[in-house]
Scaffold this active site. Structure first.
Site, PDB file in Angstrom:
ATOM      1  CD  GLN B 222      12.848 -47.611  13.548  1.00  0.00           C
ATOM      2  OE1 GLN B 222      11.704 -47.930  13.849  1.00  0.00           O
ATOM      3  NE2 GLN B 222      13.662 -47.023  14.418  1.00  0.00           N
ATOM      4  NE  ARG B 369      10.574 -38.782  18.827  1.00  0.00           N
ATOM      5  CZ  ARG B 369      10.005 -37.981  17.939  1.00  0.00           C
ATOM      6  NH1 ARG B 369       8.731 -38.070  17.676  1.00  0.00           N
ATOM      7  NH2 ARG B 369      10.705 -37.056  17.324  1.00  0.00           N
ATOM      8  CB  CYS B 370      11.586 -45.910  24.848  1.00  0.00           C
ATOM      9  SG  CYS B 370      12.456 -47.412  24.368  1.00  0.00           S
ATOM     10  CD  GLU B 739      14.993 -42.768  20.998  1.00  0.00           C
ATOM     11  OE1 GLU B 739      14.529 -43.715  20.361  1.00  0.00           O
ATOM     12  OE2 GLU B 739      16.007 -42.869  21.696  1.00  0.00           O
TER      13      GLU B 739
END
Lengths: 173, 785
Positions: B222, B369-370, B739
């Site tokens: 990523q 996704r935090c 997110e």
């Protein structure tokens, strides 16, 4: 130690000497060179490797290549014909039925297999038909919508879009 | 269809344009890591520890080397000779690449086998003989802190399993508010250990060329540029001799941010064998060794008035970081942005303490996704607000309304130091309550409760904090967290834009094309977006923490505006007028008051290469590095409605409404898709997922038959809507959204279940809320059907 097998994938015949332990998905990806069929889990859970074998959707990570000897296989690469998308490809594009694209080939093949045996499925039937295919990105909602939309297109119902040329970014309907 | 766009290019932003990247994915032509095959490529398999804590007595490579096709076996001892046995983590710790002396978690990397085929590599890995001497195992982070606990990290100076303490806010002011409080609530809340599980596992191909001293690393990343810098630091190869290519990535969710030991070993393997080395992990390796998420044991207290005015928040968290402190966070933020935990409310004081602890588990913590621990913070405060409402016998919507930050208080400074950029919270709350029919649902619930039926309504009003980040506060390994874009407009008016981010399904190839097309008066069809190759893209920190649109999206807009400024000069030359006589309208430059006298970007681009104004540098290109002035604060109101089966304990999510406010929306179709996906991950966390260990540190959920992912059958139908409060500091007003649904939704689900059971005295249930847990609660409350 090798076994000679022959399978037909998307209408093309592939012959090769393979180890008995070679999985069908590895045969498709590495011997036939068709990398659209993916591997996601090793435990028959995710369905990324779904292909259609002799008319039925199967998980190609759970079959040895030698077991597929003599069979007819269809993969994602065989969906579009003469540069024209299959209705299910059009529908996934139109309804945003994919994000990272990794589960997409398996979803498309599971969807095609459903629509070939049931051209007019309910939403629940679609959800059950893809329950062996995991997606981490979409939450399934637009995948279900895409398959229902493809069913409508294949039945030639109202609102069917004309063929979308491959490779253009156009406004969604 | 495209013709409409060309006629009105200025209407590109905000349109649900079909994704430009989709045709290759729909035809099986995506190019993921495992699809790449290089000539003479070798394969790697990793030998992993069966024990959670054990000394390595001996490793016998010989049986593996005797396996036909095996080229090399690499151990920690081999790496030690190269100075590569340990590598730095992003959090100031170090991590073993291959085990040296002992192992610290089950499935830890112990040795690697390189072979001419995948099968030979696995055969070789199975043949490596490792003798272990088991040591006492520490699974519970609270027990890890006890004085007689075995010290896990013998390599550290500090002989303790306590890693660090991080504090935020004002302790004295908070203590005073609690001492004076009319009402105090307190609860212990655990956010379980979960795993992002992108459908594509992690992997790489390391291709080292000795003659050129050059490394190409194809890798599921990523953040390719960050990888390049880390690899330069770890391997000592010069950074310009390292090229990192992140091909199509099959989902990331934070799992593909860290540099994993397998990548480093594959590089060493390529150096040793002179061949490209491919390593693709199995699903079990992905679940058991790559970065998990959360595992926060939180104690929360709220001080409030009897009328329900919140005053102060006190939080203490024990954070289980596993064997190495390897979570991916900005340098100054060891607990991520967890101190956003005062949420959407007007707390006057707050004090937040986090203690991080080593245990015999895989490392990680920040992923899935935090938004850097905002998920934990949001869950904590939204759960605590419901507990306060319960205590005060107030409607949870009313309690929130009373305490939401009013619209006229923005920019709002939180007691832990955040400056929220914009929001119209009361409007969004009312919009969501009306849309779902809240009053009617409460009435229905009362009627059902009278009949003995179980129905619950759960609200979560979350505030996200994304777009890291402003360089004065945010860096990774010292590199500031700006992001970048480079645009080249070709002579025929077509453009390529390259960025430092790397999408994994978020639709960047379309979203960025829309931004650039909007700013330059082009069709998105005429803008190619490229990411993921460090040799061609400008430097950037990558895609995670919902930062792409707030940072690179802004960079793309600013870069296009830089091009437009040059284009204005060329337009003035072509139209034989002064620059100030021109206006940008309808995607072209036109003479003020004489709109028929205009030039398009195509005409300008052609002139930039064929007929530039005298003295002007030819060409039409620009690069922009965007350093955001602040973070962005997306927010939303989520409402879940559940029915519970009294006989089985099954929770059925009947409705779920997500009203998001992510500022300006670039492509509503893509935003909705992001919301659907995040809600589904939130649903899975609330009801299904927990990485469980036995007392010996054995991971009990190492494949998808044990670690549950929801299928299309269980997943609820999502209802989505938006309010739009633009960010005042982002060039387009956009805030980011990827997110938000995962940050905001877990509390809505849990609040709904607890609400359904609140009349039975239930105040809190820890996730995952399994059928069995609910069934046991019902039985202990004497409800039997």
């Amino acid at each position: 130690m090798g076994h000679r097998i022959a399978v037909t994938i998307n209408g093309q015949r592939y012959e090769a000497e393979v180890e008995p332990r070679l999985l069908l998905v590895h045969f498709i990806r590495e011997v036939a060179g068709l990398t659209g069929t993916h591997i996601g889990c090793d435990t028959t859970s995710c369905g990324a490797c779904t292909v259609i074998l002799n008319g039925k959707p199967i998980k190609s990570c759970t079959m040895f290549a030698v077991q597929a000897d003599g069979s007819e296989i269809r993969t994602v690469e065989g969906l579009a014909q003469n540069g024209e998308f299959h209705p299910i490809q059009k529908a996934f594009w139109e309804c945003h039925g994919l994000q990272c694209g990794y589960c997409t080939p398996g979803m498309l093949m599971a969807g095609v297999a459903l629509l070939e045996r049931n051209p007019n499925p309910t939403e629940d039937e679609v959800r059950r038909a893809i329950s062996g295919n995991l997606c981490r990105c979409t939450g399934y909602q637009n995948i279900v919508k895409s398959i229902l939309r493809a069913a409508e297109m294949m039945r030639g119902g109202a609102g069917v879009a004309s063929g979308s040329p491959v490779g253009r970014g156009s406004p969604a309907q | 269809m495209s013709a409409t766009l060309t006629e009105s290019p200025h209407r590109v932003l905000g349109q649900p344009i079909k994704r430009k990247e989709d045709p290759r994915f729909l035809t099986g032509q995506g190019r993921y890591l495992d699809d790449i095959k290089l000539p003479n490529m070798a394969y790697m398999a990793i030998v992993r520890s069966p024990y959670a804590h054990a000394r390595i007595v001996s490793i016998n490579k010989e049986p593996a080397l005797a396996v036909p096709g095996v080229l090399a076996v690499i151990t920690g001892e081999d790496l030690e000779k190269l100075g590569l046995a340990w590598m730095p983590t992003l959090n100031g710790d170090q991590q073993m690449v291959l085990a040296v002396g002992k192992v610290l978690f089950q499935y830890q990397e112990v040795a690697a086998v390189i072979a001419t085929s995948r099968e030979a590599a696995y055969d070789g890995a199975a043949a490596v003989e490792v003798e272990y001497d088991p040591l006492p195992v520490v699974v519970d982070p609270f027990k890890a802190l006890e004085p007689d606990a075995p010290i896990l990290r013998e390599d550290r100076k500090e002989k303790s399993n306590h890693i660090w303490r991080w504090e935020s806010g004002d302790k004295a002011a908070t203590d005073k508010a609690f001492a004076e409080a009319e009402v105090v609530i307190k609860e212990k809340i655990r956010f379980p250990r979960v795993h992002p599980s992108p459908l594509e596992p992690c992997g790489c191909i390391a291709d080292y060329n000795k003659t050129q001293n050059h490394l190409t690393l194809y890798v599921t990343s990523q953040a390719p540029h960050a990888y390049r810098t880390v690899l330069a630091m770890v391997t000592k190869l010069p950074e310009h001799q390292i090229r990192v290519i992140s091909p199509d990535v099959g989902g990331g969710f934070g799992n593909k941010v860290p540099v994993y030991p397998g990548y480093v070993v594959a590089i060493v393997g390529s150096m040793l064998t002179g061949r490209p080395v491919k390593w693709v992990e199995t699903r079990t390796e992905n679940l058991a060794s790559t970065h998990f998420a959360r595992d926060y044991h939180m104690t929360v207290e709220i001080a409030a008035t009897r009328e329900g005015q919140v005053k102060a928040l006190r939080v203490h968290t024990v954070a289980d970081h596993g064997a190495f402190d390897a979570q991916a966070v900005p340098s100054k933020w060891p607990a991520g942005l967890f101190n956003i935990c005062t949420g959407s409310y007007t707390f006057e004081a707050a004090h937040v303490v986090v203690d991080a602890v080593y245990t015999n588990k895989a490392p990680g913590g920040v992923a899935h996704r935090c938004s850097f621990r905002v998920t934990e913070a949001s869950y904590l405060i939204e759960r605590a607000m419901d507990i306060l409402a319960h205590e005060l016998k107030m409607d949870p919507a009313e309690l929130r309304r009373k305490n939401l930050i009013p619209a006229d208080k923005f920019p709002w400074k939180s007691p832990t130091g955040w400056v929220y950029d914009s929001g119209n919270y009361h409007h969004t709350l009312d919009y969501a309550l009306n849309l779902i029919g809240y009053k009617e649902l409460r009435k229905e619930q009362a009627e059902k409760r009278a009949r003995g039926e179980l129905m619950g309504i759960g609200i979560s009003f979350f505030t996200e904090v994304v777009g890291a980040g402003p360089s004065k506060h945010f860096d990774i390994l010292g590199i500031k967290m700006f992001d970048s874009a480079e645009i080249r407009v070709h002579p025929t008016g077509k453009a390529i834009v390259r960025l430092g981010t790397r999408h994994q399904g978020q639709g960047h190839e379309t979203t960025y094309a829309q931004i650039v097309a909007e700013e330059l008066g082009l069709s998105p069809d005429d803008v190619l977006v490229e990411e993921g190759d460090t040799d061609t893209a400008p430097y950037g920190l990558g895609t995670y923490a919902s930062r792409s649109t707030p940072t690179s999206g802004a960079a793309a807009a600013m870069c296009a505006r830089r091009i437009r400024e040059k284009a204005r000069k060329i337009a003035a030359y072509l139209l034989e007028c002064g620059e100030h006589d021109l206006e940008w309208a309808d995607g072209r430059f036109q003479v003020k008051g004489a709109p028929h006298q205009s030039v398009t970007m195509q005409q300008i681009a052609f002139a930039a290469y064929t007929n530039p104004p005298p003295g002007m540098e030819p060409g039409l290109e620009a690069t922009y590095y965007y350093d955001p002035p602040n973070l962005t604060f997306p927010y939303g109101c989520y409402i879940a409605v559940v029915d519970i089966d009294k006989g089985t304990g099954e929770v059925k999510v009947r409705r779920f409404l997500a009203v998001d406010d992510c500022g300006t929306i670039i492509n509503p179709m893509i935003v909705q898709g992001q919301v659907h996906g995040g809600l589904t991950e939130g649903f899975a966390i609330a009801f299904m997922q927990d990485i469980v260990f036995d007392e010996n540190g054995n991971n009990l959920v190492t494949n998808f038959t044990e670690y549950m992912l929801p299928t299309a059958v269980e997943t609820p139908r999502w209802e989505t809507a938006h309010t739009v409060t633009p960010s005042p500091h982002h060039p387009l007003g956009a805030k980011g959204v990827g997110e938000s649904p995962n940050v905001g939704s877990p509390a809505a689900f849990v609040n709904a279940v607890v609400d359904a059971l609140s009349h039975l005295g239930v105040r809190h249930i820890d996730m995952p809320i399994t059928r069995e847990k609910v069934w046991r609660i019902l039985r202990s409350a004497g409800i039997d059907e």
